[in-house]
Design an enzyme around this catalytic site. Sequence first.
Site, PDB file in Angstrom:
ATOM      1  N   HIS A 189       0.803  -1.224   0.000  1.00  2.44           N
ATOM      2  CA  HIS A 189       0.000   0.000   0.000  1.00  2.44           C
ATOM      3  C   HIS A 189       0.833   1.269   0.000  1.00  2.44           C
ATOM      4  O   HIS A 189       0.407   2.278  -0.549  1.00  2.44           O
ATOM      5  CB  HIS A 189      -1.030  -0.044   1.127  1.00  2.44           C
ATOM      6  N   ARG A 296     -11.123   2.896  -3.690  1.00  4.47           N
ATOM      7  CA  ARG A 296     -10.947   2.016  -2.521  1.00  4.47           C
ATOM      8  C   ARG A 296     -11.654   2.660  -1.328  1.00  4.47           C
ATOM      9  O   ARG A 296     -11.040   3.413  -0.567  1.00  4.47           O
ATOM     10  CB  ARG A 296      -9.458   1.833  -2.218  1.00  4.47           C
ATOM     11  N   ARG A 332     -15.632   0.500  -4.896  1.00  3.52           N
ATOM     12  CA  ARG A 332     -15.511  -0.836  -4.311  1.00  3.52           C
ATOM     13  C   ARG A 332     -15.961  -0.774  -2.855  1.00  3.52           C
ATOM     14  O   ARG A 332     -15.537   0.111  -2.114  1.00  3.52           O
ATOM     15  CB  ARG A 332     -14.054  -1.297  -4.378  1.00  3.52           C
ATOM     16  N   GLU A 431      -9.982 -11.623  -7.931  1.00  2.00           N
ATOM     17  CA  GLU A 431      -8.663 -11.530  -7.289  1.00  2.00           C
ATOM     18  C   GLU A 431      -8.328 -12.779  -6.486  1.00  2.00           C
ATOM     19  O   GLU A 431      -7.373 -12.790  -5.722  1.00  2.00           O
ATOM     20  CB  GLU A 431      -8.540 -10.253  -6.444  1.00  2.00           C
ATOM     21  N   ASN A 454      -3.103  -7.561  -7.861  1.00  3.34           N
ATOM     22  CA  ASN A 454      -2.242  -7.585  -6.659  1.00  3.34           C
ATOM     23  C   ASN A 454      -2.575  -8.814  -5.824  1.00  3.34           C
ATOM     24  O   ASN A 454      -1.698  -9.606  -5.475  1.00  3.34           O
ATOM     25  CB  ASN A 454      -2.447  -6.334  -5.802  1.00  3.34           C
ATOM     26  N   ASP A 455      -3.853  -8.964  -5.498  1.00  2.33           N
ATOM     27  CA  ASP A 455      -4.230 -10.133  -4.710  1.00  2.33           C
ATOM     28  C   ASP A 455      -4.215 -11.399  -5.561  1.00  2.33           C
ATOM     29  O   ASP A 455      -3.858 -12.466  -5.063  1.00  2.33           O
ATOM     30  CB  ASP A 455      -5.610  -9.928  -4.067  1.00  2.33           C
ATOM     31  N   ARG A 465       2.071 -10.405  -0.646  1.00  2.00           N
ATOM     32  CA  ARG A 465       2.403  -9.152  -1.335  1.00  2.00           C
ATOM     33  C   ARG A 465       3.123  -8.157  -0.434  1.00  2.00           C
ATOM     34  O   ARG A 465       3.716  -7.184  -0.903  1.00  2.00           O
ATOM     35  CB  ARG A 465       1.135  -8.511  -1.932  1.00  2.00           C
ATOM     36  N   CYS A 502      -7.735  -3.700 -12.485  1.00  2.00           N
ATOM     37  CA  CYS A 502      -7.475  -2.528 -11.630  1.00  2.00           C
ATOM     38  C   CYS A 502      -6.302  -2.745 -10.687  1.00  2.00           C
ATOM     39  O   CYS A 502      -5.974  -1.873  -9.893  1.00  2.00           O
ATOM     40  CB  CYS A 502      -8.724  -2.134 -10.851  1.00  2.00           C
TER      41      CYS A 502
HETATM   42  C1  PEP Z   1      -5.861  -5.897  -6.124  1.00  2.00           C
HETATM   43  O1  PEP Z   1      -5.839  -6.770  -5.255  1.00  2.00           O
HETATM   44  O2  PEP Z   1      -5.282  -5.992  -7.216  1.00  2.00           O
HETATM   45  C2  PEP Z   1      -6.602  -4.638  -5.882  1.00  2.00           C
HETATM   46  C3  PEP Z   1      -6.773  -3.761  -6.846  1.00  2.00           C
HETATM   47  O3  PEP Z   1      -7.056  -4.401  -4.615  1.00  2.00           O
HETATM   48  P1  PEP Z   1      -6.131  -3.938  -3.379  1.00  2.00           P
HETATM   49  O4  PEP Z   1      -4.778  -3.596  -3.935  1.00  2.00           O
HETATM   50  O5  PEP Z   1      -6.806  -2.769  -2.752  1.00  2.00           O
HETATM   51  O6  PEP Z   1      -6.136  -5.147  -2.516  1.00  2.00           O
HETATM   52 MG    MG Z   2      -7.229  -6.681  -3.583  1.00  2.00          MG
END
Ligand code: PEP
Ligand code: MG
Length: 543
Positions: A189, A296, A332, A431, A454-455, A465, A502
């Site tokens: 983050h 978010r 979201r 995800e 990402n997830d 991550r 995304c």
């Molecule tokens: C992801 O997981 O790719 C995503 C966009 O959500 P976050 O990064 O907020 O978990």
């Molecule tokens: Mg995510």
Amino acid sequence: MKIIHGIGASKGIAIGKLTLCLNIDDHIQKKTITDVEAELSRLDEAKAASVEALNAIYMKALKRVGEANSMIFQIHIMMLQDEDFYGSIRNVIKEEKVNAEYAAWKTGRQYSEMFAHMDDEYMRGRASDVIDISKRLIRNLDTRLANGLDSLSSPSIVAAVDLMPSETVQMDKEMVLAFITKEGSKSSHSAILARTMGIPAVVGLADQFAQFSDGDDIIVDGISGDVILSPDEKTLSDYRVKQGEFNRHQQELKLLKGTKAITKNGVQIEINANIGHPEDVDLVLENDADGIGLFRSEFLYMESKQFPSEEEQYIAYKTVLEKMNGKRVIIRTLDLGADKQVPYLDLPHEDNPAMGLRAIRICLDRQDLFITQLRALLRASTFGKLAIMFPMIISVDEVRQIKSLIEKVKSDLTKEKIAFAPDFELGIMIETPASVMISDELAKEVDFFSIGTNDLTQYTLAVDRMNHCISKLFDSRHPAVLRMIEMTAKSAKKAGIWVGICGESAADTSLTEFYVKIGINELSVTPSSVLELRKAVQQIDLK
Ligand code: PEP
Ligand code: MG
């Protein structure tokens, strides 16, 4: 001069002085003391300095955000002067013969625990305040821990072990020239935050982080991932040139404003922006994104000391929709849990929170919270083109539960004669590998998919991550991840719904052609990457 290599997480070059912001919980030390009186007077001095600082912050906040929103600082002063709380810190020093820093830390935690378990909602909300107050005392006691993200006084390069979302929400963003962190990866983050803010960042410096001290002269190269400690004159002037080139490139990209992301053979891709806060909409508009592909919403929850009310959320969503003036805004629903914790949620301790009670699981478990958010969203839907998206889906059953709750909210609002748009889209994030494998079934239930790479990367590769020790293994270009994306795109196409990405790898221009080829319709990236990505799409020719 020393060159230290990390992970370039947000492009750009910063030259400046370093402010070391250490997390108090990781660095607090318990020391035995002999002179109790001297320790008590150190504490009194720290208290006086804290009250003075809080008064100054209160006066500043009063001008910026008004009486109601500034009251919290007066409450902090009152709590600091409370005989019970302050007396308890003094008692720990006297009875345990320990240093004032440790006594303040221990008392803060004890009071916070006590408040968190009270029946009264207002008192529960004070749990995080006592932690804030004890941290303020500690910062005034120990110069090593003096800098907090909420107390930066001049523009500098911030160095921290990691930047948790709960800390960065209080940060004065104008004071940050760049970030460097010990932990973190490209999709942590702190990296996402840096990209949203459009400031350079190097993360994952690991043990090399120990070489930095407060006040060091450094250069941060967010493109190569290099951090240069005490640069010599030649290096400094080379980097000034590089900085100029980077800024010129940014200026050139601005010429693409007003154009569309259409490939040479005529395929149009919607390029949207990701945001975390209503204020970020200004960056979205500045970078001319087609819309917002991921808001978010959990950041609203993290900025607040208690659950934001329906009215507070409604105002935030309405503001974003109005500012976007008819362009699509995908909000979201809350994605708390794992690395995004809020104390008032009172989640049980989990050994493996990334796979625990988080995101949609919390919403379906605590439906009162979810319904509050859905009501706020639906009420705001009349002010623009809203789409609602749900995170961490693993089953068709979850989607059906969500849809039935939405029907309930619609019927309640109708009964209460409160307007909502009849035609907002509903989508889910893809995800988890489970959602990919059943994407054909899920596609029949919703209007769109948005792939959270990402997830999806984390769960597909079993690579945390947030864990810098294995950041080299975190690879969103891994064939397994790319096949997952392709499979999702196929399911979407077959069902006739649109599909976007995304997660952070939406901005990876070396993958743009692949995404276009497999039928991805939308890419949503941090605002500062929108124009670069538009340029990449315009250069593709699939013929
Ligand atoms: C992801 O997981 O790719 C995503 C966009 O959500 P976050 O990064 O907020 O978990
Ligand atoms: Mg995510």
